[in-house]
Design a protein around this motif. Structure first.
Motif, mmCIF file in Angstrom:
data_model
loop_
_atom_site.group_PDB
_atom_site.id
_atom_site.type_symbol
_atom_site.label_atom_id
_atom_site.label_comp_id
_atom_site.label_asym_id
_atom_site.label_seq_id
_atom_site.Cartn_x
_atom_site.Cartn_y
_atom_site.Cartn_z
ATOM 1 N N ASP A 212 0.884 -1.187 -0.042
ATOM 2 C CA ASP A 212 0.053 0.014 -0.021
ATOM 3 C C ASP A 212 0.978 1.242 -0.011
ATOM 4 O OD1 ASP A 212 -2.297 -1.656 0.322
ATOM 5 O OD2 ASP A 212 -2.660 -1.330 2.246
ATOM 6 N N GLY A 213 2.042 1.205 0.273
ATOM 7 C CA GLY A 213 2.912 2.201 0.199
ATOM 8 C C GLY A 213 3.779 2.237 1.710
ATOM 9 N N TRP A 214 3.610 1.438 2.520
ATOM 10 C CA TRP A 214 4.432 1.366 3.910
ATOM 11 C C TRP A 214 5.992 1.302 3.399
ATOM 12 C CZ3 TRP A 214 2.539 1.389 8.915
ATOM 13 C CH2 TRP A 214 1.061 1.440 8.914
ATOM 14 N N ASN A 215 6.809 1.979 4.274
ATOM 15 C CA ASN A 215 8.163 1.896 4.302
ATOM 16 C C ASN A 215 8.614 0.537 5.160
ATOM 17 O OD1 ASN A 215 8.286 4.061 2.658
ATOM 18 N ND2 ASN A 215 8.395 5.388 4.537
ATOM 19 N N THR A 216 7.679 0.084 5.822
ATOM 20 C CA THR A 216 8.076 -0.984 6.583
ATOM 21 C C THR A 216 7.006 -1.939 6.677
ATOM 22 O OG1 THR A 216 7.202 0.094 8.740
ATOM 23 C CG2 THR A 216 9.638 0.329 8.220
ATOM 24 N N GLU A 217 6.985 -3.000 7.453
ATOM 25 C CA GLU A 217 5.701 -3.885 7.518
ATOM 26 C C GLU A 217 4.852 -3.276 8.475
ATOM 27 O OE1 GLU A 217 5.139 -6.678 5.988
ATOM 28 O OE2 GLU A 217 6.964 -6.788 4.768
ATOM 29 N N PRO A 218 3.780 -3.257 8.086
ATOM 30 C CA PRO A 218 2.736 -2.477 8.824
ATOM 31 C C PRO A 218 2.413 -3.077 10.400
ATOM 32 C CG PRO A 218 1.520 -3.355 7.166
ATOM 33 C CD PRO A 218 3.076 -3.523 6.788
ATOM 34 N N PHE A 219 2.474 -4.357 10.620
ATOM 35 C CA PHE A 219 2.179 -4.911 11.806
ATOM 36 C C PHE A 219 3.449 -5.553 12.327
ATOM 37 C CE2 PHE A 219 -1.650 -5.417 9.465
ATOM 38 C CZ PHE A 219 -2.493 -4.717 10.245
ATOM 39 N N GLU A 220 4.835 -4.823 11.903
ATOM 40 C CA GLU A 220 5.993 -4.936 12.738
ATOM 41 C C GLU A 220 6.570 -3.529 13.126
ATOM 42 O OE1 GLU A 220 7.802 -7.203 14.048
ATOM 43 O OE2 GLU A 220 6.336 -8.996 12.974
ATOM 44 N N PRO A 221 5.869 -3.104 14.574
ATOM 45 C CA PRO A 221 6.346 -1.836 14.920
ATOM 46 C C PRO A 221 7.810 -1.374 14.837
ATOM 47 C CG PRO A 221 4.816 -3.010 16.176
ATOM 48 C CD PRO A 221 5.260 -3.871 15.573
ATOM 49 N N LEU A 222 8.034 -0.261 14.453
ATOM 50 C CA LEU A 222 9.250 0.333 14.384
ATOM 51 C C LEU A 222 9.400 1.687 15.249
ATOM 52 C CD1 LEU A 222 12.229 0.531 13.141
ATOM 53 C CD2 LEU A 222 11.320 1.629 11.562
ATOM 54 N N ILE A 223 10.365 2.077 16.000
ATOM 55 C CA ILE A 223 10.464 3.069 16.662
ATOM 56 C C ILE A 223 11.641 4.115 15.939
ATOM 57 C CG2 ILE A 223 11.343 4.362 18.799
ATOM 58 C CD1 ILE A 223 9.814 2.383 20.404
ATOM 59 N N ALA A 224 11.599 4.989 15.492
ATOM 60 C CA ALA A 224 12.598 5.845 14.970
ATOM 61 C C ALA A 224 12.153 7.351 15.077
ATOM 62 C CB ALA A 224 12.539 5.340 13.442
ATOM 63 N N ASP A 225 13.364 8.060 15.184
ATOM 64 C CA ASP A 225 13.103 9.553 15.240
ATOM 65 C C ASP A 225 12.029 9.965 16.405
ATOM 66 O OD1 ASP A 225 15.060 9.741 13.430
ATOM 67 O OD2 ASP A 225 13.506 9.663 11.811
#
Length: 465
Positions: free
Chosen positions: A102-115
């Motif tokens: 859909d345009g996600w930069n990461t897997e939508p159900f693999e949470p990522l903490i950044a910035d």
């Protein structure tokens, strides 16, 4: 020097920040997409996870409430004070569909903490805003030395909000005795911006319909019959053209009956917000404003009722010409409603208006969808002042301003059935990307939500007694 309660709250939150975010990430990994049947088990698993975590938080009652669709979660923590008021918190644990393509930069159900942000579906809408209540109540207890909240605290977290809450009102009616409260807190909303903290005071209601117009029993030759029989596509176009007058007011008789007018105070409060129309237009992917004369853009979106054409169809749509009178045409209309309007009255008014404008020789039918009533919190309500004070403490004395939201939700069902005022408490900002790829929540604001609720229960206990 001993810590002040404010410092005690912040100290507790910082000490438990990492574990709180780990837990939230674990919840976000459950793809609780209520709109997709293949995720029914995940929505159930999400409810089970939340019920377990609420029990772990300290709620002595944490139950899963089944519905004909997806389950809701109910939790309760009595205050122990015989004269303590009761507050019900509403949110939802289901999420919008999401996929990497859909345009996600990461897997939508693999949470990522950044910035300083947590990315993942549901981070802001609505798991993050539900979950800040768990750490908030624990910080409230730690700062006050209490063993139970200052209010009788209840939570109702539904599992079908992203699918239109089809079974929510029936659930609230069925469980009204257990959900009884002096006030309702809805944590499924947002703020103006990171630097302009706000409290929402209302949401519009919604009524929508599909109108089907039938003319000839089949498509017929426009040369042989045109000009002598009614054309359903022409009738559809005339209905749409007649929906608004030259001032963009809705022409349906009785449409504005009962509409609560904006007060001078409300207009002044809206005008205080740092609204930039050009930026707003870019967000709207639009190239000019248009709306009811005499109202600003924010007033039109937040506080005035609307009628919109959502879709129109009928006749030949392929390449080249096809000289026919089509046998049918269709319209899809939606009406955003404000305080003072009743969906059933609007539906009757729309039906009467259509009936009066459809000529002989055209058969028509109109089908309405499930309606949502508008919801508005009076600016002088004591419970609203509690929310404002608690948020002001969390935001270091920043002036808390007021907004409304143009969209609709199930808050009015709680207001109607429980006969309790509804307050909105949310910390999400427009850039969080609800329903969009790369949804995120600002961690600083998420913790401000925690801090607000840590202060809120004492304040509401005093205010609502």
């Amino acid at each position: 020097m001993s810590e002040t309660p404010d410092n005690a709250v912040r100290t507790y939150i910082q000490q438990h920040r990492a574990a709180f975010l780990d837990d939230l990430a674990e919840w976000l990994r459950i793809p609780s997409v209520s709109a997709q049947p293949e995720h029914d088990g995940d929505v159930r698993r999400s409810a089970e996870w939340l019920a377990g975590k609420l029990s772990e938080t300290g709620f002595p009652v944490a139950e899963i409430w089944p519905t004909p669709g997806a389950p809701a979660v109910y939790a309760e923590w009595p205050s122990g004070d015989p004269d303590a008021p009761t507050v019900l918190v509403y949110g939802h644990h289901d999420v919008q569909p999401a996929a990497r393509e859909d345009g996600w930069n990461t897997e939508p159900f693999e949470p990522l903490i950044a910035d300083g942000r947590m990315y993942g579906r549901g981070a802001a809408d609505d798991k993050g805003q539900v979950f800040f209540h768990t750490l908030g109540v624990r910080a409230h207890l730690a700062a006050t030395g209490r063993t139970a909240p200052a209010v009788n605290l209840k939570l109702l977290i539904e599992g079908e909000e992203e699918s239109g809450s089809p079974h929510f009102r029936a659930l609230v009616e069925q469980q009204a005795h257990r959900l009884a409260a002096d006030a309702v807190i809805v944590s499924d909303t947002g703020m103006w911006s990171k630097t302009t903290p706000t409290v929402c005071t209302g949401m519009r209601g919604l009524a929508d319909c599909e109108i089907t117009l039938h003319g000839p029993d089949q498509d017929i030759h426009s040369g042989s019959f045109g000009g002598a029989v009614p054309n359903p596509a022409t009738v559809a176009a005339r209905l749409v053209a007649a929906l608004h007058d030259e001032n963009e007011q809705v022409t349906i008789p009785g449409f504005y009956e009962g509409v609560a007018p904006l007060t001078d105070e409300e207009r002044e409060l809206f005008a205080e917000l740092p609204f930039d129309e050009e930026t707003w237009l870019r967000t709207a992917k639009s190239h000019g404003t248009l709306g009811e004369a005499g109202y600003s853009t924010l007033e039109r979106v937040w506080a005035r009722p609307t009628a919109e054409l959502n879709g129109i169809g009928g006749g030949y749509q392929g390449p080249g010409g096809k000289t026919i009178i089509p046998s049918s045409a269709q319209l899809k209309l939606s009406f955003r409603l404000v305080a003072g309007q009743e969906p059933d009255k609007i539906e009757r008014a729309v039906t009467d208006w259509v009936d009066s404008r459809v000529p002989a020789g055209i058969r028509h039918e109109i089908v309405f969808g499930a309606a949502t009533r508008p919801c508005l919190t009076p600016l002088d309500h004591p419970a609203l002042r509690s929310v404002v004070r608690a948020m002001g403490r969390a935001f270091d004395g920043h002036k808390i301003r007021f907004t409304r939201e143009g969209g609709s939700g199930p808050a009015a069902d709680l207001q109607d059935v429980l006969a309790a005022p509804v307050l909105f408490l949310g910390i999400s900002v427009p850039s969080d990307g609800w329903h969009a790829p790369n949804e995120k929540v600002e961690l600083e604001l998420l913790l401000k939500g925690v801090e607000t609720t840590a202060h809120l229960w004492d304040d509401m206990a005093r205010t609502l007694r």
